[in-house]
Design a protein around this motif. Structure first.
Motif: not given
Length: 330
Positions: A4-7, A51-53, A56-58, A60-65
């Motif tokens: 959910p966070g990545v989406l 919460g739920i996101l 995924g946000l974490k 995105a902020a590390s691996r995708f970066m």
């Protein structure tokens, strides 16, 4: 569950790209950070962000970066950098070093908490929020330490888009000098493009090459800091008898970034490959920067961020001043 966070981050990156398409003066990556900050601070969305996101946000902020930074290396050709001439290269290196050391010293003098001094120094001297994200993994920075530097570098980079074009002609700069000034003094690549394009394609070309020269310095800077971290952790471990955390001297993604630079320099890649890599790189960094922006808590920054704002604005003035002096050299 990270999906959910990545989406959501991907949807925000797409929204940023759409806004940028209609308003090209607004840098895509800056928009992504701003959207993240908004999402992380509105009452209704903050609950979902924390919460739920959050997983995924974490991610995105590390691996995708890190993947985005690796692909950023495909924009860098050593041939283009050498084409600037040794004077420009040396002054660019000196500007980065002086800004980094000066900003770090200011942050320590202001007694900023945690790893904020080194993160602010990295972001302002190299390439904005992307550099902050890269350095935060090496120094094991907490989200709270990362949030303030990201907010500051976004604010000051946005100010540069508005302020520098107004000052160009009164300061007597030619279009090429203006491009050099912007490339050496503005933080994020997207902010450089947005600022330099007002002076035409020649200024934009110089600005981008000078800026990417600064980006190349991210690798040795991270390596030097990693060596310092290893020594610090070893000293702490000898005192506390606890196992030491020893970051690699050259993190894997930094080594891959350097390999990408060498590939771009020596391998004749098809234009379609470069365009595709640039699209993927921009998309990944936009997703990652939304995740980083979502971690910014403006309420806590308002309580403790006065000194940090002073450090950020002083650093912004320092790098702009040093870059202006460099432009005056023959």
């Amino acid at each position: 569950m990270w999906l959910p966070g990545v989406l959501v981050a991907a949807a925000a990156a797409l929204l940023a790209a759409t806004v940028h398409a209609f308003f090209p003066a607004l840098p895509l990556l800056t928009l992504a950070v701003v959207f993240g900050i908004v999402a992380g601070n509105l009452p209704h969305t903050r609950r979902a962000v924390t919460g739920i996101l959050a997983p995924g946000l974490k991610l995105a902020a590390s691996r995708f970066m890190r993947i985005g930074i690796v692909l950023l290396g495909l924009k860098l050709s050593l041939v283009d950098i050498l084409g600037l001439g040794w004077v420009t290269i040396l002054t660019t290196v000196l500007i980065v070093l002086l800004t980094f050391v000066g900003t770090y010293w200011l942050g320590r003098a202001a007694r900023l908490p945690g790893r904020q001094p080194i993160l602010i120094a990295t972001g302002f001297s190299i390439c904005g929020a992307s550099a902050i994200g890269a350095m935060s993994g090496v120094v094991k920075a907490k989200d709270a330490d990362t949030a303030t530097p990201i907010a500051l570098v976004t604010l000051c980079g946005t100010l540069a888009i508005a302020v520098l074009p107004v000052l160009g002609h009164p300061l007597g700069l030619t279009d090429l000098q203006f491009g050099h000034w912007v490339g050496a003094g503005v933080h994020d690549v997207g902010q450089v493009v947005a600022t330099a394009q007002v002076a035409g394609p020649a200024a934009l070309a110089v600005a981008v090459v000078v800026k990417l020269t600064r980006v190349l310095l991210l690798a040795p800077l991270v390596a030097v800091v990693a060596v310092g971290e290893r020594r610090r952790e070893t000293r702490l471990a000898s005192v506390t008898d606890a196992p030491a955390f020893r970051p690699p001297i050259v993190p894997l993604f930094v080594a891959a970034f350097l390999v990408a630079v060498l590939v771009r320099t020596f391998v004749p890649l098809p234009g379609a490959v470069l365009v595709g890599a640039d699209t993927v790189q921009t998309s990944l960094l936009a997703i990652a920067l939304f995740g980083l922006g979502a971690a910014v808590n403006l309420r806590s920054i308002r309580r403790t961020g006065g000194k940090a704002l002073g450090v950020g604005l002083t650093s912004w003035t320092l790098i702009a001043g040093l870059a202006f002096l460099a432009v005056q050299l023959p």
